[in-house]
Design a protein around this motif. Structure first.
Motif, PDB file in Angstrom:
ATOM      1  N   ALA A   1       0.850  -1.189   0.000  1.00 25.28           N
ATOM      2  CA  ALA A   1       0.000   0.000   0.000  1.00 25.28           C
ATOM      3  C   ALA A   1       0.890   1.245   0.000  1.00 25.28           C
ATOM      4  CB  ALA A   1      -0.889   0.011   1.227  1.00 25.28           C
ATOM      5  N   GLN A   2       0.407   2.248  -0.665  1.00 28.17           N
ATOM      6  CA  GLN A   2       1.169   3.488  -0.723  1.00 28.17           C
ATOM      7  C   GLN A   2       0.849   4.357   0.481  1.00 28.17           C
ATOM      8  OE1 GLN A   2      -0.164   4.767  -4.623  1.00 28.17           O
ATOM      9  NE2 GLN A   2       1.806   4.245  -5.499  1.00 28.17           N
ATOM     10  N   SER A   3       1.863   5.081   0.960  1.00 28.03           N
ATOM     11  CA  SER A   3       1.650   6.009   2.057  1.00 28.03           C
ATOM     12  C   SER A   3       2.684   7.121   1.991  1.00 28.03           C
ATOM     13  CB  SER A   3       1.748   5.298   3.415  1.00 28.03           C
ATOM     14  OG  SER A   3       3.048   4.805   3.616  1.00 28.03           O
ATOM     15  N   VAL A   4       2.419   8.182   2.728  1.00 23.25           N
ATOM     16  CA  VAL A   4       3.303   9.337   2.759  1.00 23.25           C
ATOM     17  C   VAL A   4       3.486   9.775   4.201  1.00 23.25           C
ATOM     18  CG1 VAL A   4       3.512  11.765   2.134  1.00 23.25           C
ATOM     19  CG2 VAL A   4       2.621  10.141   0.473  1.00 23.25           C
ATOM     20  N   THR A   5       4.717  10.073   4.582  1.00 25.71           N
ATOM     21  CA  THR A   5       5.013  10.577   5.919  1.00 25.71           C
ATOM     22  C   THR A   5       5.708  11.920   5.801  1.00 25.71           C
ATOM     23  OG1 THR A   5       5.297   8.328   6.772  1.00 25.71           O
ATOM     24  CG2 THR A   5       6.190  10.122   8.093  1.00 25.71           C
ATOM     25  N   GLN A   6       5.142  12.911   6.451  1.00 17.70           N
ATOM     26  CA  GLN A   6       5.771  14.223   6.503  1.00 17.70           C
ATOM     27  C   GLN A   6       6.343  14.409   7.901  1.00 17.70           C
ATOM     28  OE1 GLN A   6       2.255  16.265   4.000  1.00 17.70           O
ATOM     29  NE2 GLN A   6       3.912  17.678   4.492  1.00 17.70           N
ATOM     30  N   LEU A   7       7.657  14.623   7.963  1.00 19.78           N
ATOM     31  CA  LEU A   7       8.327  14.773   9.240  1.00 19.78           C
ATOM     32  C   LEU A   7       8.245  16.217   9.704  1.00 19.78           C
ATOM     33  CD1 LEU A   7      11.440  12.561   8.484  1.00 19.78           C
ATOM     34  CD2 LEU A   7       9.401  11.955   9.789  1.00 19.78           C
ATOM     35  N   GLY A   8       7.639  16.401  10.869  1.00 16.60           N
ATOM     36  CA  GLY A   8       7.493  17.757  11.402  1.00 16.60           C
ATOM     37  C   GLY A   8       6.163  18.361  11.024  1.00 16.60           C
ATOM     38  N   SER A   9       5.274  18.468  11.996  1.00 15.16           N
ATOM     39  CA  SER A   9       3.972  19.060  11.700  1.00 15.16           C
ATOM     40  C   SER A   9       4.062  20.585  11.647  1.00 15.16           C
ATOM     41  CB  SER A   9       2.944  18.640  12.749  1.00 15.16           C
ATOM     42  OG  SER A   9       3.361  19.022  14.039  1.00 15.16           O
ATOM     43  N   HIS A  10       5.092  21.137  12.309  1.00 21.68           N
ATOM     44  CA  HIS A  10       5.311  22.578  12.303  1.00 21.68           C
ATOM     45  C   HIS A  10       6.786  22.852  12.052  1.00 21.68           C
ATOM     46  CE1 HIS A  10       1.452  22.399  14.438  1.00 21.68           C
ATOM     47  NE2 HIS A  10       1.266  23.641  14.043  1.00 21.68           N
ATOM     48  N   VAL A  11       7.042  23.782  11.149  1.00 21.18           N
ATOM     49  CA  VAL A  11       8.395  24.230  10.874  1.00 21.18           C
ATOM     50  C   VAL A  11       8.390  25.755  10.908  1.00 21.18           C
ATOM     51  CG1 VAL A  11      10.199  24.397   9.111  1.00 21.18           C
ATOM     52  CG2 VAL A  11       9.050  22.213   9.502  1.00 21.18           C
ATOM     53  N   SER A  12       9.386  26.305  11.579  1.00 20.65           N
ATOM     54  CA  SER A  12       9.482  27.756  11.682  1.00 20.65           C
ATOM     55  C   SER A  12      10.844  28.200  11.173  1.00 20.65           C
ATOM     56  CB  SER A  12       9.297  28.203  13.141  1.00 20.65           C
ATOM     57  OG  SER A  12       9.363  29.607  13.243  1.00 20.65           O
ATOM     58  N   VAL A  13      10.851  29.194  10.297  1.00 20.29           N
ATOM     59  CA  VAL A  13      12.108  29.712   9.754  1.00 20.29           C
ATOM     60  C   VAL A  13      12.066  31.226   9.772  1.00 20.29           C
ATOM     61  CG1 VAL A  13      12.428  27.694   8.265  1.00 20.29           C
ATOM     62  CG2 VAL A  13      11.308  29.748   7.357  1.00 20.29           C
ATOM     63  N   SER A  14      13.240  31.815   9.669  1.00 23.11           N
ATOM     64  CA  SER A  14      13.344  33.272   9.551  1.00 23.11           C
ATOM     65  C   SER A  14      13.219  33.660   8.084  1.00 23.11           C
ATOM     66  CB  SER A  14      14.678  33.767  10.095  1.00 23.11           C
ATOM     67  OG  SER A  14      14.824  33.450  11.450  1.00 23.11           O
ATOM     68  N   GLU A  15      12.718  34.830   7.847  1.00 23.21           N
ATOM     69  CA  GLU A  15      12.645  35.345   6.485  1.00 23.21           C
ATOM     70  C   GLU A  15      14.049  35.360   5.891  1.00 23.21           C
ATOM     71  OE1 GLU A  15      11.051  39.283   6.178  1.00 23.21           O
ATOM     72  OE2 GLU A  15      10.259  38.923   4.159  1.00 23.21           O
ATOM     73  N   GLY A  16      14.185  34.814   4.675  1.00 23.15           N
ATOM     74  CA  GLY A  16      15.485  34.754   4.020  1.00 23.15           C
ATOM     75  C   GLY A  16      16.240  33.459   4.268  1.00 23.15           C
ATOM     76  N   ALA A  17      15.774  32.648   5.204  1.00 25.42           N
ATOM     77  CA  ALA A  17      16.438  31.380   5.514  1.00 25.42           C
ATOM     78  C   ALA A  17      15.961  30.281   4.579  1.00 25.42           C
ATOM     79  CB  ALA A  17      16.161  30.990   6.961  1.00 25.42           C
ATOM     80  N   LEU A  18      16.714  29.191   4.572  1.00 22.81           N
ATOM     81  CA  LEU A  18      16.362  28.026   3.766  1.00 22.81           C
ATOM     82  C   LEU A  18      15.109  27.361   4.331  1.00 22.81           C
ATOM     83  CD1 LEU A  18      17.151  25.751   1.654  1.00 22.81           C
ATOM     84  CD2 LEU A  18      18.325  24.648   3.591  1.00 22.81           C
ATOM     85  N   VAL A  19      14.235  26.958   3.417  1.00 21.07           N
ATOM     86  CA  VAL A  19      13.063  26.180   3.788  1.00 21.07           C
ATOM     87  C   VAL A  19      13.298  24.731   3.374  1.00 21.07           C
ATOM     88  CG1 VAL A  19      10.599  25.785   3.397  1.00 21.07           C
ATOM     89  CG2 VAL A  19      11.485  28.137   3.495  1.00 21.07           C
ATOM     90  N   LEU A  20      13.104  23.810   4.319  1.00 22.77           N
ATOM     91  CA  LEU A  20      13.228  22.390   4.030  1.00 22.77           C
ATOM     92  C   LEU A  20      12.050  21.679   4.676  1.00 22.77           C
ATOM     93  CD1 LEU A  20      14.587  19.760   3.095  1.00 22.77           C
ATOM     94  CD2 LEU A  20      15.986  19.831   5.178  1.00 22.77           C
ATOM     95  N   LEU A  21      11.186  21.114   3.859  1.00 19.74           N
ATOM     96  CA  LEU A  21      10.039  20.352   4.345  1.00 19.74           C
ATOM     97  C   LEU A  21      10.227  18.915   3.872  1.00 19.74           C
ATOM     98  CD1 LEU A  21       7.142  22.859   3.558  1.00 19.74           C
ATOM     99  CD2 LEU A  21       8.591  22.723   5.577  1.00 19.74           C
ATOM    100  N   ARG A  22      10.124  17.996   4.829  1.00 22.56           N
ATOM    101  CA  ARG A  22      10.497  16.603   4.554  1.00 22.56           C
ATOM    102  C   ARG A  22       9.290  15.736   4.222  1.00 22.56           C
ATOM    103  NH1 ARG A  22      15.808  15.862   6.358  1.00 22.56           N
ATOM    104  NH2 ARG A  22      16.545  17.594   7.659  1.00 22.56           N
TER     105      ARG A  22
END
Lengths: 115, 116
Positions: A1-22
């Motif tokens: 069966a197919q499934s998806v896991t997103q690590l981190g329900s909340h991510v906070s970054v500063s303006e101008g910083a790198l965004v990484l959503l897993r």
């Protein structure tokens, strides 16, 4: 069966910083993968999708994602966060079986961008 | 090209009532899917219609039903509403839904249903 896991329900970054959503997926067949964004009180907007043409996929608003089969990952990145990027992001895998098309979503990651 | 439209945008109903939600897909799109979004369960697939036929249904009770018309417009109906049916109901359309899963689904703004 197919499934998806997103690590981190909340991510906070500063303006101008790198965004990484897993996002990690589980699929017994080559998957089709999508990232959608949802702004408050709105529907889902497609950011980008992977359909096996290229492992590095560029999307709208400066986002991109890299498909890594060995890691079963499809992480979303943006080099420099903007305040307008604050939203909820969903990774999804597409299942096509028995003649129908269905998206299976991860739980979502809420991105906050602070000055 | 106009996007996916859903009406109404907001609905308030009481337990036991029934409700009908409407979705107009992007012109030329023949596949319409419905999803339920709640804080606890996230985004869950309800059903998909193609050429006026339900191709498959998610794990929801029979109170949830739908249909598609010859112009690809779709409606979903929920009978005997329960408090737990409060959710954002999203409609998505795609060209044909037959390209092995690579079809992009385009979402409407959703209908926010509140059951009191």
């Amino acid at each position: 069966a197919q499934s998806v896991t997103q690590l981190g329900s909340h991510v906070s970054v500063s303006e101008g910083a790198l965004v990484l959503l897993r996002c990690n997926y589980s699929s017994s067949v080559p998957p089709y993968l999508f990232w959608y964004v949802q702004y408050p009180n709105q529907g889902l907007q497609l950011l980008l999708k992977y359909t096996s043409a290229a492992t590095l996929v560029k999307g709208i608003n400066g986002f991109e994602a890299e498909f890594k089969k060995s890691e079963t990952s499809f992480h979303l990145t943006k080099p420099s966060a903007h305040m307008s990027d604050a939203a909820e992001y969903f990774c999804a895998v597409s299942r096509f079986s028995g003649g129908y098309n269905k998206l299976i979503f991860g739980a979502g990651t809420r991105l906050a961008v602070h000055p | 090209k106009a996007g996916v439209t859903q009406t109404p945008r907001y609905l308030i109903k009481t337990r036991g009532q029934q409700v009908t939600l409407s979705c107009s897909p992007i012109s030329g799109h023949r596949s319409v899917s419905w999803y339920q979004q709640t804080p606890g369960q996230g985004l869950q697939f309800l059903f998909e219609y193609f050429s006026e036929t339900q191709r498959n249904k998610g794990n929801f009770p029979g109170r949830f039903s739908g249909r598609q018309f010859s112009n690809s417009r779709s409606e979903m109906n929920v009978s005997t509403l329960e408090l737990g049916d409060s959710a954002l109901y999203l409609c998505a359309s795609s060209l044909a839904g037959t390209s092995g899963g690579a079809d992009t689904q385009y979402f409407g703004p959703g209908t926010r249903l509140t059951v009191l």
